[in-house]
Design an enzyme around this catalytic site. Structure first.
Site, PDB file in Angstrom:
ATOM      1  N   HIS A  78       0.848  -1.203   0.000  1.00 46.66           N
ATOM      2  CA  HIS A  78       0.000   0.000   0.000  1.00 46.66           C
ATOM      3  C   HIS A  78       0.882   1.251   0.000  1.00 46.66           C
ATOM      4  O   HIS A  78       1.749   1.410   0.848  1.00 46.66           O
ATOM      5  CB  HIS A  78      -0.913  -0.005   1.233  1.00 46.66           C
ATOM      6  CG  HIS A  78      -2.117   0.877   1.100  1.00 46.66           C
ATOM      7  ND1 HIS A  78      -2.038   2.214   0.781  1.00 46.66           N
ATOM      8  CD2 HIS A  78      -3.434   0.607   1.239  1.00 46.66           C
ATOM      9  CE1 HIS A  78      -3.262   2.731   0.729  1.00 46.66           C
ATOM     10  NE2 HIS A  78      -4.134   1.777   0.999  1.00 46.66           N
ATOM     11  N   HIS A 190     -15.205   0.992   1.234  1.00 45.80           N
ATOM     12  CA  HIS A 190     -15.212   2.161   0.346  1.00 45.80           C
ATOM     13  C   HIS A 190     -16.343   2.109  -0.668  1.00 45.80           C
ATOM     14  O   HIS A 190     -17.043   3.105  -0.869  1.00 45.80           O
ATOM     15  CB  HIS A 190     -13.875   2.286  -0.385  1.00 45.80           C
ATOM     16  CG  HIS A 190     -12.708   2.562   0.518  1.00 45.80           C
ATOM     17  ND1 HIS A 190     -11.422   2.683   0.061  1.00 45.80           N
ATOM     18  CD2 HIS A 190     -12.650   2.734   1.861  1.00 45.80           C
ATOM     19  CE1 HIS A 190     -10.614   2.920   1.087  1.00 45.80           C
ATOM     20  NE2 HIS A 190     -11.340   2.940   2.188  1.00 45.80           N
ATOM     21  N   GLU A 267      -8.457  -4.664   6.712  1.00 45.19           N
ATOM     22  CA  GLU A 267      -7.970  -3.380   7.245  1.00 45.19           C
ATOM     23  C   GLU A 267      -8.952  -2.922   8.314  1.00 45.19           C
ATOM     24  O   GLU A 267      -9.324  -1.750   8.383  1.00 45.19           O
ATOM     25  CB  GLU A 267      -7.913  -2.327   6.138  1.00 45.19           C
ATOM     26  CG  GLU A 267      -7.022  -2.656   4.969  1.00 45.19           C
ATOM     27  CD  GLU A 267      -7.191  -1.667   3.821  1.00 45.19           C
ATOM     28  OE1 GLU A 267      -8.342  -1.397   3.423  1.00 45.19           O
ATOM     29  OE2 GLU A 267      -6.173  -1.140   3.352  1.00 45.19           O
TER      30      GLU A 267
HETATM   31 ZN    ZN Z   1     -10.539   3.203   3.978  1.00 44.70          ZN
HETATM   32 FE    FE Z   2      -8.611  -0.059   1.658  1.00 49.35          FE
HETATM   33 FE    FE Z   3      -6.334   2.126   1.078  1.00 46.02          FE
END
Ligand code: ZN
Ligand code: FE
Ligand code: FE
Length: 291
Positions: A78, A190, A267
């Protein structure tokens, strides 16, 4: 099933979580093994300041050997989330391009993995200008024959984020010379916050993805529940089953033929113990078991 299989077996998920790179690369591999993970993500540099660790090729080689011996799936590195390729400020753009170029150079020591980044925030310049700046950057930075596939992350649409709609991501891909080096990482929190109903209509969302981007572009998943409701444009991650998306949706995701072979990265707000629990939960769900 043997943990020493050379590639993860087709019926085993490649799943892991975001890990700290503070102790180095091989150490992340060991931590991953200790929590039942066979992939993971990490920040390629300090997520805020953008500072980078000294290059340790030997450490990276040790991680590669560990991954091979334990049948890891591809890693999903990332980029720092402050990196903005479509800022209005030129120095920010210059830094972002330089950081990405250097990250990709380093990723050559871990060939065959993914490098995920947030497309950026256009900060009032408009989506079209944002897309244009992102394409300019990728056209400058990506290089023929690189061993890393670069992934655009689907965004929640917070502020002036570019990449909330599949259409916007498609425009970026269309504007890139080396689009064969690009893919998409779908973050469940998201897209949900962005207005795509992965809970009530996963099939519809994937059909839409296929129509606009092509499912062959989908290379990785970020599995996060959301603290907010559909279309909230907020981007606040929650533990699996404790948010508005809910566990049933994740059970469908890990058993979907179009998704189950992709690396899946958690995450969620967790310590390692919590991640270990979520990983084993998802493996159970993937086998058709009860939560
Ligand atoms: Zn996020
Ligand atoms: Fe993400
Ligand atoms: Fe991200």
């Amino acid at each position: 099933m043997s943990v020493h299989a050379n590639a993860h077996a087709a019926d085993e998920l490649a799943i892991g979580c975001h890990l700290s790179v503070a102790q180095g690369y091989a150490a992340m591999g060991e931590v991953a093994l200790s929590i039942g993970a066979n992939t993971f993500s990490f920040f390629t540099r300090n997520p805020r300041g953008g500072n980078v660790r000294p290059l340790d090729v030997d450490d990276m080689r040790r991680l590669r050997m560990l991954m091979e011996a334990n049948g890891f799936g591809r890693l999903v590195a990332h980029a720092p989330y402050t990196m903005n390729l479509c800022s209005k400020k030129e120095d920010v753009v210059v830094f972002a391009r330089r950081a990405m170029a250097q990250d990709l150079e380093r990723m050559e020591f871990l060939p065959g993995n993914y490098y995920n980044f947030h497309p950026g925030s256009h900060v009032g310049q408009g989506s079209d200008r944002g897309v244009e700046l992102i394409c300019d950057a990728l056209n400058e930075v990506l290089f023929e024959g690189q061993a890393t596939t670069v992934l655009l992350e689907t965004m929640a649409g917070k502020g002036t984020e570019v990449g909330r709609t599949f259409e916007e991501l498609a425009k970026i891909l269309d504007g890139c010379v080396h689009d064969e080096l690009l893919g998409v990482c779908l973050d469940t929190c998201h897209v949900w916050d962005g207005g795509y109903d992965v809970q009530g209509d996963l099939d519809g969302v994937l059909d839409e993805f296929d129509r606009v981007l092509g499912l062959e572009r989908l290379k990785a998943l970020h599995l996060n529940d959301s603290k907010n409701s559909l279309g909230a444009h907020k981007d606040r991650h929650e533990r699996l089953g404790e948010g508005h998306i809910g566990l049933e949706a994740f059970a469908r995701i890990v058993t979907d033929d179009r998704l189950r072979s992709l690396p899946m990265i958690l995450e969620t707000p967790n310590e390692l113990e919590g991640y270990a629990r979520e990983i084993s939960l998802l493996r159970r769900l993937a086998r058709g078991g009860e939560a």
